[in-house]
Design an enzyme around this catalytic site. Structure first.
Site, PDB file in Angstrom:
ATOM      1  N   HIS A  18     -15.606 -50.420  88.837  1.00 35.97           N
ATOM      2  CA  HIS A  18     -15.802 -51.336  89.695  1.00 35.97           C
ATOM      3  C   HIS A  18     -14.828 -52.070  90.393  1.00 35.97           C
ATOM      4  O   HIS A  18     -13.842 -52.365  89.826  1.00 35.97           O
ATOM      5  CB  HIS A  18     -16.771 -52.506  89.093  1.00 35.97           C
ATOM      6  CG  HIS A  18     -18.165 -52.127  88.422  1.00 35.97           C
ATOM      7  ND1 HIS A  18     -18.693 -50.929  88.972  1.00 35.97           N
ATOM      8  CD2 HIS A  18     -19.218 -52.788  87.818  1.00 35.97           C
ATOM      9  CE1 HIS A  18     -19.757 -50.800  88.324  1.00 35.97           C
ATOM     10  NE2 HIS A  18     -20.168 -51.742  87.689  1.00 35.97           N
ATOM     11  N   CYS A  37     -21.158 -56.223  83.553  1.00 35.80           N
ATOM     12  CA  CYS A  37     -19.961 -55.455  83.939  1.00 35.80           C
ATOM     13  C   CYS A  37     -19.054 -56.032  85.022  1.00 35.80           C
ATOM     14  O   CYS A  37     -17.759 -56.282  84.758  1.00 35.80           O
ATOM     15  CB  CYS A  37     -20.128 -53.902  84.226  1.00 35.80           C
ATOM     16  SG  CYS A  37     -21.438 -53.637  85.365  1.00 35.80           S
TER      17      CYS A  37
END
Ligand code: A2P
Length: 339
Positions: free
Chosen positions: A247, A134
């Protein structure tokens, strides 16, 4: 073929009850993926559980050797050991596997794909296509246009990663610890090696021999493979923070040719999959809470690194469960079927 002329596909989701698997189911529906059958697979713990797809209740089945019969596309997000066990079996049953785990990412026979960056790699697949880590996905979506324009020589990245990247048990651990703290109860940890609530953990995944974590080495190795340039020098520090979704990354780059901050903003303002939010006068920059639930990779705080001649700092944020995992996998599936 279905009744109409439109071709439809049987899609299996392995890890359907997990954080990413669940998002895969929603995104298949949201993007109207031409589904003939959706087969929801998980561990025996979830056998018989019902999940909703297109307003229908679908029974989750445990994953076994017969799970992939007549499946065209198998989306895996149940951890690397399950992928190693079941992905080759799915391929032998005739499915194309898009694997969200780290099991095959660095295998030279397996394309590692971010559709905005290296869609051409998909054509080389031999049954398995890997979905990158990710943190890597969101970084390369932003850095590829810069690399194409001025060649990136070196990347220094520090991440601020949400707990959802670890999975549903980590989401629960952050909630539980926060509730316990507010209620003066003892705080316990199981998923992470230390308390995550009101804390930052400079460890994501296990430590390797060079004292980097596995997550940090994934960012380094996967970036080179996706950008198809082994000469870029990369160093990474990956940190888990008490954020549920999204994130964030502080990225410093050194380039071969000079790119001013204004030129970088212009370049990124129409880069595929990127949304520029960079208005410091209005205190506008990418935020995890705003990126959650969105498809784009957000970039802002773009400024020249005044300590070197040709360098930039960027702040990159994206929903780790969507673009960082489920959405990226389904974009790959869309390319496969020619949507
Ligand atoms: P289950 O819910 O039955 O344990 P997350 O990444 O959010 O932690 O989710 C992990 C996913 O992987 C879940 O869907 C989980 O199913 C699935 N999973 C775990 N172990 C297995 C297994 N042995 N076989 C198939 N799926 C598994």
């Amino acid at each position: 073929m279905s009744g109409s002329n439109k071709k439809t596909y049987s899609v299996a989701v392995v890890g359907a009850t997990g954080a990413v698997g669940n998002e895969m189911i929603s995104i298949l529906e949201e993007r109207k993926f031409p589904v003939k059958e959706v087969r929801l697979l998980a561990s025996d713990r979830s056998d018989g559980k019902k999940l909703e797809f297109s307003e229908k209740n679908i029974t989750v089945k445990k994953t076994d050797s017969s799970s992939f019969n007549e499946i065209d596309i198998a989306l895996f997000s149940a951890g690397a050991s399950r992928s190693k066990e079941f992905a080759p079996l799915a391929v032998r049953s005739g499915a194309i596997v898009i694997d969200n785990s780290s099991a095959f990412r660095m295998d030279p026979d397996v394309p590692l794909v971010v559709p905005e960056v290296n869609p051409h790699a998909i054509a080389r697949h031999k049954g398995i296509i890997a979905n990158p880590n990710c943190s890597t996905i969101q970084m390369v979506v932003v850095l590829k246009p810069i690399h194409d324009a001025v060649r990136i020589k070196r990347i220094v990245v520090s991440t601020y990663q949400a707990v959802s990247g670890t999975g549903k048990e980590a989401i629960e651990e952050l909630s539980q610890q926060t509730r316990d703290l507010f209620n003066y109860r003892e705080v316990k940890h199981q998923v992470y090696p230390h308390q995550i609530s009101f804390n930052c953990l400079p460890q994501i995944d296990i430590f390797e021999e060079n004292h980097y974590t596995k997550e940090e080495m994934k960012m380094i190795n996967e970036t080179k493979k996706i950008i198809e340039d082994d000469t870029i020098a990369i160093t990474a520090t990956a940190v888990r923070v008490p954020v549920f979704y999204g994130h964030s990354e502080s990225v410093n780059i050194e380039t071969e040719k000079k790119l001013t901050a204004d030129e970088a903003r212009e370049l990124l303002s129409d880069a595929p999959g990127v949304k520029l939010i960079d208005n410091i006068d209005a205190l506008e920059y990418p935020l995890a809470i705003k990126a959650a639930g969105r498809d784009e990779v957000f970039v802002g705080r773009i400024r020249e690194d005044e300590s070197i001649e040709k360098g930039l700092n960027l702040w990159i944020v994206s929903d780790n469960i969507r673009k960082g995992a489920a959405l990226n996998a389904i974009q790959i599936a869309e390319i496969l079927i020619g949507v």
